[in-house]
Design a protein around this motif. Structure first.
Motif, PDB file in Angstrom:
ATOM      1  N   SER A   1       0.788  -1.332   0.147  1.00  0.00           N
ATOM      2  CA  SER A   1       0.159  -0.075  -0.058  1.00  0.00           C
ATOM      3  C   SER A   1       0.755   1.329   0.038  1.00  0.00           C
ATOM      4  CB  SER A   1      -1.072   0.070   1.247  1.00  0.00           C
ATOM      5  OG  SER A   1      -0.208   0.054   2.471  1.00  0.00           O
ATOM      6  N   LEU A   2       0.341   2.355  -0.301  1.00  0.00           N
ATOM      7  CA  LEU A   2       1.099   3.706  -0.649  1.00  0.00           C
ATOM      8  C   LEU A   2       0.006   4.638  -0.083  1.00  0.00           C
ATOM      9  CD1 LEU A   2       3.636   5.201  -1.917  1.00  0.00           C
ATOM     10  CD2 LEU A   2       2.194   5.239  -4.060  1.00  0.00           C
ATOM     11  N   ARG A   3       0.609   5.755   0.522  1.00  0.00           N
ATOM     12  CA  ARG A   3      -0.202   6.905   0.957  1.00  0.00           C
ATOM     13  C   ARG A   3       0.523   8.185   0.311  1.00  0.00           C
ATOM     14  NH1 ARG A   3      -0.511   7.794   7.134  1.00  0.00           N
ATOM     15  NH2 ARG A   3       1.470   8.151   6.848  1.00  0.00           N
ATOM     16  N   PHE A   4      -0.222   9.037  -0.091  1.00  0.00           N
ATOM     17  CA  PHE A   4       0.106  10.547  -0.765  1.00  0.00           C
ATOM     18  C   PHE A   4      -0.634  11.357   0.218  1.00  0.00           C
ATOM     19  CE2 PHE A   4      -0.929  14.543  -3.220  1.00  0.00           C
ATOM     20  CZ  PHE A   4       0.473  14.739  -3.579  1.00  0.00           C
ATOM     21  N   ARG A   5       0.155  12.259   0.718  1.00  0.00           N
ATOM     22  CA  ARG A   5      -0.729  13.601   1.350  1.00  0.00           C
ATOM     23  C   ARG A   5      -0.058  14.907   1.255  1.00  0.00           C
ATOM     24  NH1 ARG A   5       0.446  12.284   7.759  1.00  0.00           N
ATOM     25  NH2 ARG A   5       2.398  13.042   6.930  1.00  0.00           N
ATOM     26  N   ALA A   6      -0.868  15.907   1.090  1.00  0.00           N
ATOM     27  CA  ALA A   6      -0.790  17.020   0.592  1.00  0.00           C
ATOM     28  C   ALA A   6      -1.743  18.216   1.230  1.00  0.00           C
ATOM     29  CB  ALA A   6      -0.688  17.174  -0.837  1.00  0.00           C
ATOM     30  N   ILE A   7      -1.012  19.459   1.501  1.00  0.00           N
ATOM     31  CA  ILE A   7      -1.995  20.451   1.991  1.00  0.00           C
ATOM     32  C   ILE A   7      -3.085  20.908   0.808  1.00  0.00           C
ATOM     33  CG2 ILE A   7      -1.923  23.016   2.569  1.00  0.00           C
ATOM     34  CD1 ILE A   7      -0.740  20.654   4.744  1.00  0.00           C
ATOM     35  N   GLU A   8      -4.210  21.407   1.170  1.00  0.00           N
ATOM     36  CA  GLU A   8      -5.124  21.715  -0.006  1.00  0.00           C
ATOM     37  C   GLU A   8      -5.973  22.646   0.724  1.00  0.00           C
ATOM     38  OE1 GLU A   8      -7.292  18.758  -2.539  1.00  0.00           O
ATOM     39  OE2 GLU A   8      -9.107  19.354  -1.315  1.00  0.00           O
ATOM     40  N   ASN A   9      -6.216  23.811   0.088  1.00  0.00           N
ATOM     41  CA  ASN A   9      -7.122  24.864   0.465  1.00  0.00           C
ATOM     42  C   ASN A   9      -8.463  24.920  -0.332  1.00  0.00           C
ATOM     43  OD1 ASN A   9      -8.525  27.302   0.891  1.00  0.00           O
ATOM     44  ND2 ASN A   9      -6.521  28.260   1.651  1.00  0.00           N
ATOM     45  N   THR A  10      -9.446  24.519  -0.049  1.00  0.00           N
ATOM     46  CA  THR A  10     -10.698  24.454  -0.846  1.00  0.00           C
ATOM     47  C   THR A  10     -11.156  25.835  -1.363  1.00  0.00           C
ATOM     48  OG1 THR A  10     -12.050  24.258   1.106  1.00  0.00           O
ATOM     49  CG2 THR A  10     -11.477  22.250   0.121  1.00  0.00           C
ATOM     50  N   PHE A  25      -4.768  -0.587  -8.656  1.00  0.00           N
ATOM     51  CA  PHE A  25      -4.924  -0.033  -7.414  1.00  0.00           C
ATOM     52  C   PHE A  25      -6.396   0.303  -6.989  1.00  0.00           C
ATOM     53  CE2 PHE A  25      -0.708   0.820  -8.581  1.00  0.00           C
ATOM     54  CZ  PHE A  25       0.082   0.504  -7.344  1.00  0.00           C
ATOM     55  N   SER A  26      -6.541   0.112  -5.930  1.00  0.00           N
ATOM     56  CA  SER A  26      -7.918   0.598  -5.271  1.00  0.00           C
ATOM     57  C   SER A  26      -7.623   1.956  -4.514  1.00  0.00           C
ATOM     58  CB  SER A  26      -8.700  -0.439  -4.323  1.00  0.00           C
ATOM     59  OG  SER A  26      -7.873  -0.728  -3.116  1.00  0.00           O
ATOM     60  N   ILE A  27      -8.532   2.953  -4.391  1.00  0.00           N
ATOM     61  CA  ILE A  27      -8.188   4.217  -4.032  1.00  0.00           C
ATOM     62  C   ILE A  27      -9.230   4.596  -3.057  1.00  0.00           C
ATOM     63  CG2 ILE A  27      -7.672   6.516  -4.596  1.00  0.00           C
ATOM     64  CD1 ILE A  27      -7.587   5.116  -7.415  1.00  0.00           C
ATOM     65  N   GLU A  28      -8.574   5.561  -1.799  1.00  0.00           N
ATOM     66  CA  GLU A  28      -9.450   5.749  -1.009  1.00  0.00           C
ATOM     67  C   GLU A  28      -8.980   7.158  -0.700  1.00  0.00           C
ATOM     68  OE1 GLU A  28     -10.446   3.900   2.665  1.00  0.00           O
ATOM     69  OE2 GLU A  28     -10.390   1.819   1.748  1.00  0.00           O
ATOM     70  N   THR A  48      -5.598  13.124   1.497  1.00  0.00           N
ATOM     71  CA  THR A  48      -4.788  11.929   1.605  1.00  0.00           C
ATOM     72  C   THR A  48      -5.299  10.914   0.641  1.00  0.00           C
ATOM     73  OG1 THR A  48      -4.147  12.439   4.041  1.00  0.00           O
ATOM     74  CG2 THR A  48      -3.754  10.075   3.092  1.00  0.00           C
ATOM     75  N   PHE A  49      -4.600  10.406   0.089  1.00  0.00           N
ATOM     76  CA  PHE A  49      -4.862   9.362  -1.092  1.00  0.00           C
ATOM     77  C   PHE A  49      -4.200   8.008  -0.512  1.00  0.00           C
ATOM     78  CE2 PHE A  49      -5.202  13.052  -3.774  1.00  0.00           C
ATOM     79  CZ  PHE A  49      -6.492  12.621  -4.786  1.00  0.00           C
ATOM     80  N   CYS A  81       4.537   8.746  -9.237  1.00  0.00           N
ATOM     81  CA  CYS A  81       5.170   7.477  -8.673  1.00  0.00           C
ATOM     82  C   CYS A  81       4.931   6.198  -9.473  1.00  0.00           C
ATOM     83  CB  CYS A  81       4.785   7.226  -7.391  1.00  0.00           C
ATOM     84  SG  CYS A  81       5.729   5.910  -6.444  1.00  0.00           S
ATOM     85  N   ARG A  82       6.119   5.704 -10.139  1.00  0.00           N
ATOM     86  CA  ARG A  82       5.826   4.304 -10.871  1.00  0.00           C
ATOM     87  C   ARG A  82       5.918   3.278  -9.997  1.00  0.00           C
ATOM     88  NH1 ARG A  82       4.801   3.294 -15.703  1.00  0.00           N
ATOM     89  NH2 ARG A  82       5.507   5.282 -16.741  1.00  0.00           N
ATOM     90  N   ILE A  83       4.888   2.535  -9.985  1.00  0.00           N
ATOM     91  CA  ILE A  83       5.014   1.201  -8.928  1.00  0.00           C
ATOM     92  C   ILE A  83       4.981   0.084  -9.940  1.00  0.00           C
ATOM     93  CG2 ILE A  83       3.544   0.352  -7.358  1.00  0.00           C
ATOM     94  CD1 ILE A  83       4.646   2.969  -6.096  1.00  0.00           C
TER      95      ILE A  83
END
Length: 86
Positions: A1-10, A25-28, A48-49, A81-83
């Motif tokens: 599994s892999l996690r990507f996090r980033a700041i977002e301002n809606t 991949f399944s994604i949440e 977060t993805f 990211c190539r996996i």
């Protein structure tokens, strides 16, 4: 599994989104507002993805930071990211 996090301002209408559908991949996704003593208009948070491999193969994951109505133009930020899943 892999996690990507980033700041977002809606409030800016810029959002982190997948640039294309993924096959392996399944994604949440989740978005959590930053902790503040009070609510603030335009408050930022963390997007977060979560990617979980469902089958073997190789795939490029690309997440872009852009406005929905500017999807045909270049994003202001990009993460790739190539996996390879065995």
């Amino acid at each position: 599994s892999l996690r990507f996090r980033a700041i977002e301002n809606t409030a800016t209408e810029y959002h982190w989104v997948l640039s294309h559908p993924l096959n392996l991949f399944s994604i949440e996704q989740s978005f959590i507002l930053a902790e503040q003593d009070q609510e603030i208009v335009g408050q930022e948070g963390e997007k977060t993805f979560y990617f979980k491999a469902e089958k073997p193969g190789q795939e490029l994951i690309e997440v872009v930071h852009q406005r929905a109505w500017e999807a045909t133009g270049p994003p202001i930020q990009r993460w790739q990211c190539r996996i390879r899943v065995a």
